[in-house]
Design a protein around this motif. Sequence first.
Motif, PDB file in Angstrom:
ATOM      1  N   LYS A   1       1.307  -2.829   2.859  1.00  0.00           N
ATOM      2  CA  LYS A   1       2.504  -3.555   3.279  1.00  0.00           C
ATOM      3  C   LYS A   1       2.292  -4.165   4.660  1.00  0.00           C
ATOM      4  O   LYS A   1       2.796  -5.259   4.951  1.00  0.00           O
ATOM      5  CB  LYS A   1       3.712  -2.623   3.274  1.00  0.00           C
ATOM      6  CG  LYS A   1       4.114  -2.145   1.885  1.00  0.00           C
ATOM      7  CD  LYS A   1       5.260  -1.157   1.939  1.00  0.00           C
ATOM      8  CE  LYS A   1       5.605  -0.628   0.548  1.00  0.00           C
ATOM      9  NZ  LYS A   1       6.696   0.380   0.593  1.00  0.00           N
ATOM     10  N   ILE A   2       1.527  -3.479   5.502  1.00  0.00           N
ATOM     11  CA  ILE A   2       1.241  -4.007   6.836  1.00  0.00           C
ATOM     12  C   ILE A   2       0.295  -5.192   6.766  1.00  0.00           C
ATOM     13  O   ILE A   2       0.562  -6.253   7.342  1.00  0.00           O
ATOM     14  CB  ILE A   2       0.657  -2.903   7.735  1.00  0.00           C
ATOM     15  CG1 ILE A   2       1.721  -1.848   8.058  1.00  0.00           C
ATOM     16  CG2 ILE A   2       0.097  -3.497   9.030  1.00  0.00           C
ATOM     17  CD1 ILE A   2       1.201  -0.635   8.777  1.00  0.00           C
ATOM     18  N   PHE A   3      -0.835  -5.063   6.051  1.00  0.00           N
ATOM     19  CA  PHE A   3      -1.770  -6.190   6.088  1.00  0.00           C
ATOM     20  C   PHE A   3      -1.328  -7.359   5.217  1.00  0.00           C
ATOM     21  O   PHE A   3      -1.881  -8.450   5.330  1.00  0.00           O
ATOM     22  CB  PHE A   3      -3.220  -5.766   5.827  1.00  0.00           C
ATOM     23  CG  PHE A   3      -3.574  -5.211   4.475  1.00  0.00           C
ATOM     24  CD1 PHE A   3      -3.577  -6.000   3.331  1.00  0.00           C
ATOM     25  CD2 PHE A   3      -3.971  -3.874   4.345  1.00  0.00           C
ATOM     26  CE1 PHE A   3      -3.950  -5.495   2.093  1.00  0.00           C
ATOM     27  CE2 PHE A   3      -4.346  -3.352   3.107  1.00  0.00           C
ATOM     28  CZ  PHE A   3      -4.324  -4.166   1.980  1.00  0.00           C
ATOM     29  N   HIS A   4      -0.300  -7.156   4.391  1.00  0.00           N
ATOM     30  CA  HIS A   4       0.312  -8.289   3.711  1.00  0.00           C
ATOM     31  C   HIS A   4       1.159  -9.119   4.677  1.00  0.00           C
ATOM     32  O   HIS A   4       1.453 -10.284   4.410  1.00  0.00           O
ATOM     33  CB  HIS A   4       1.208  -7.812   2.563  1.00  0.00           C
ATOM     34  CG  HIS A   4       0.482  -7.574   1.285  1.00  0.00           C
ATOM     35  ND1 HIS A   4       0.181  -8.579   0.415  1.00  0.00           N
ATOM     36  CD2 HIS A   4      -0.022  -6.436   0.730  1.00  0.00           C
ATOM     37  CE1 HIS A   4      -0.460  -8.087  -0.637  1.00  0.00           C
ATOM     38  NE2 HIS A   4      -0.599  -6.781  -0.462  1.00  0.00           N
ATOM     39  N   GLY A   5       1.578  -8.527   5.788  1.00  0.00           N
ATOM     40  CA  GLY A   5       2.466  -9.208   6.726  1.00  0.00           C
ATOM     41  C   GLY A   5       3.915  -9.001   6.355  1.00  0.00           C
ATOM     42  O   GLY A   5       4.245  -8.399   5.332  1.00  0.00           O
ATOM     43  N   GLY A   6       4.829  -9.479   7.211  1.00  0.00           N
ATOM     44  CA  GLY A   6       6.250  -9.326   6.928  1.00  0.00           C
ATOM     45  C   GLY A   6       6.868  -8.162   7.671  1.00  0.00           C
ATOM     46  O   GLY A   6       6.362  -7.736   8.720  1.00  0.00           O
TER      47      GLY A   6
ATOM     48  N   VAL B   1     -15.554   9.880  11.038  1.00  0.00           N
ATOM     49  CA  VAL B   1     -14.685   9.942   9.864  1.00  0.00           C
ATOM     50  C   VAL B   1     -15.515  10.131   8.599  1.00  0.00           C
ATOM     51  O   VAL B   1     -16.470   9.389   8.350  1.00  0.00           O
ATOM     52  CB  VAL B   1     -13.833   8.666   9.761  1.00  0.00           C
ATOM     53  CG1 VAL B   1     -12.972   8.698   8.502  1.00  0.00           C
ATOM     54  CG2 VAL B   1     -12.953   8.515  11.002  1.00  0.00           C
ATOM     55  N   ALA B   2     -15.144  11.117   7.816  1.00  0.00           N
ATOM     56  CA  ALA B   2     -15.777  11.333   6.515  1.00  0.00           C
ATOM     57  C   ALA B   2     -14.979  10.699   5.391  1.00  0.00           C
ATOM     58  O   ALA B   2     -15.540  10.232   4.395  1.00  0.00           O
ATOM     59  CB  ALA B   2     -15.932  12.834   6.250  1.00  0.00           C
ATOM     60  N   ALA B   3     -13.649  10.684   5.528  1.00  0.00           N
ATOM     61  CA  ALA B   3     -12.785  10.146   4.480  1.00  0.00           C
ATOM     62  C   ALA B   3     -11.484   9.666   5.092  1.00  0.00           C
ATOM     63  O   ALA B   3     -11.013  10.197   6.098  1.00  0.00           O
ATOM     64  CB  ALA B   3     -12.504  11.209   3.421  1.00  0.00           C
ATOM     65  N   ALA B   4     -10.900   8.645   4.467  1.00  0.00           N
ATOM     66  CA  ALA B   4      -9.612   8.107   4.894  1.00  0.00           C
ATOM     67  C   ALA B   4      -8.702   8.016   3.682  1.00  0.00           C
ATOM     68  O   ALA B   4      -9.071   7.445   2.654  1.00  0.00           O
ATOM     69  CB  ALA B   4      -9.785   6.725   5.522  1.00  0.00           C
ATOM     70  N   GLY B   5      -7.531   8.606   3.790  1.00  0.00           N
ATOM     71  CA  GLY B   5      -6.551   8.545   2.710  1.00  0.00           C
ATOM     72  C   GLY B   5      -5.693   7.300   2.842  1.00  0.00           C
ATOM     73  O   GLY B   5      -5.258   6.949   3.941  1.00  0.00           O
ATOM     74  N   LEU B   6      -5.442   6.622   1.726  1.00  0.00           N
ATOM     75  CA  LEU B   6      -4.681   5.378   1.748  1.00  0.00           C
ATOM     76  C   LEU B   6      -3.213   5.639   1.436  1.00  0.00           C
ATOM     77  O   LEU B   6      -2.883   6.528   0.658  1.00  0.00           O
ATOM     78  CB  LEU B   6      -5.259   4.388   0.738  1.00  0.00           C
ATOM     79  CG  LEU B   6      -6.771   4.133   0.808  1.00  0.00           C
ATOM     80  CD1 LEU B   6      -7.138   2.967  -0.107  1.00  0.00           C
ATOM     81  CD2 LEU B   6      -7.247   3.883   2.224  1.00  0.00           C
ATOM     82  N   ASN B   7      -2.347   4.816   2.024  1.00  0.00           N
ATOM     83  CA  ASN B   7      -0.909   4.918   1.823  1.00  0.00           C
ATOM     84  C   ASN B   7      -0.325   3.540   1.536  1.00  0.00           C
ATOM     85  O   ASN B   7      -0.838   2.521   2.040  1.00  0.00           O
ATOM     86  CB  ASN B   7      -0.232   5.483   3.077  1.00  0.00           C
ATOM     87  CG  ASN B   7      -0.626   6.915   3.355  1.00  0.00           C
ATOM     88  OD1 ASN B   7      -0.150   7.836   2.702  1.00  0.00           O
ATOM     89  ND2 ASN B   7      -1.501   7.116   4.328  1.00  0.00           N
TER      90      ASN B   7
ATOM     91  N   GLY C   1      -2.594 -11.041   4.092  1.00  0.00           N
ATOM     92  CA  GLY C   1      -2.823 -11.343   2.687  1.00  0.00           C
ATOM     93  C   GLY C   1      -3.027 -10.083   1.889  1.00  0.00           C
ATOM     94  O   GLY C   1      -2.728  -8.972   2.337  1.00  0.00           O
ATOM     95  N   GLY C   2      -3.575 -10.246   0.677  1.00  0.00           N
ATOM     96  CA  GLY C   2      -3.855  -9.127  -0.192  1.00  0.00           C
ATOM     97  C   GLY C   2      -5.140  -8.432   0.192  1.00  0.00           C
ATOM     98  O   GLY C   2      -5.744  -8.724   1.241  1.00  0.00           O
ATOM     99  N   PRO C   3      -5.606  -7.497  -0.633  1.00  0.00           N
ATOM    100  CA  PRO C   3      -6.830  -6.756  -0.322  1.00  0.00           C
ATOM    101  C   PRO C   3      -8.045  -7.633  -0.077  1.00  0.00           C
ATOM    102  O   PRO C   3      -9.000  -7.204   0.587  1.00  0.00           O
ATOM    103  CB  PRO C   3      -7.015  -5.869  -1.557  1.00  0.00           C
ATOM    104  CG  PRO C   3      -5.636  -5.675  -2.091  1.00  0.00           C
ATOM    105  CD  PRO C   3      -4.951  -6.984  -1.864  1.00  0.00           C
TER     106      PRO C   3
END
Length: 303
Positions: free
Chosen positions: A46-51, A35-41, A11-13
Amino acid sequence: MTRAVRYEEFGGPEVLQLVAGEVPQPGPGEVRVRVAAAGLNPVDFKIFHGGPAAEAFGGAPGSGVGNDFAGEIDELGEGVTDFAVGDRVFGGKRHEAVADFVLVLASGLHRTPDGLSDELAATLDIAGRTAAAAIDQLKLTPEDTVLIGGAAGGVGVLATQLAVATGATVIGTASERNHEFLRELGALPVTYGAGLAERVAEIGTPTAAADLNGAEVITVAQGFGVPAERITAIAAHGHPDGGFTATGGGDAGPGALERIAAGLADGSLVLPLEATFPVEQVADAYRLLEEGHVRGKVVVTLD
């Protein structure tokens, strides 16, 4: 206990949850990074939306999210001799980066140079390698004029600067709010969308192109007669006409990330952070990224 962002359904966020778990233990050849920080891409959502993206990258309900991270080594696995506890590092771990701890092979880590913040280092694994691959394959010279699509995005900002450094004339597509920023980077900005070819022609004649946001620039470059080997693209696999060179982070040459990290540390490169969110607001961070028009990168921080 440790925290990690996961999802139990596609699904969405709104499907993202911050859950507690046991602190992982490194195996042979691995290190544990706090981990101090994670950069989003974009590929993350697109992955957690599925497909198709989930299928391509092995995403499934029950997975974590993210890829890019930076932090500090806090435990070494058996046989690790190249790093020490306390070393600042950055790297990538698909489906696991947005978490308090990640386990990674020591061989896949990069040292964070002095002068480079964890927030910036956390943006580099995908964007840095992809930008280097897209530009280096073009073999630009000062005689070239290169058209870059998505020049103000996370990959585009770095690609634009790498192209400018070759001495080539750089034309970059972006929304008007980013035009002055691109000028500061040494590029000639142009608004994307209908009529792009005509606007580009008023500036110059491309001899190379890098499309970092879809396929619009591919079509325009082909219209100027740019050959396939001088058009790189990172997200245009469905472009019906072909005529370009598909590329990605895996095509980056040795030392590409170290080169970019060093440039950010000494100030010869810049990479703006559009926004930084605490991990508790990870859904809001991904919503901003999904809306598009982000300048540079979006980062999630972990205490």
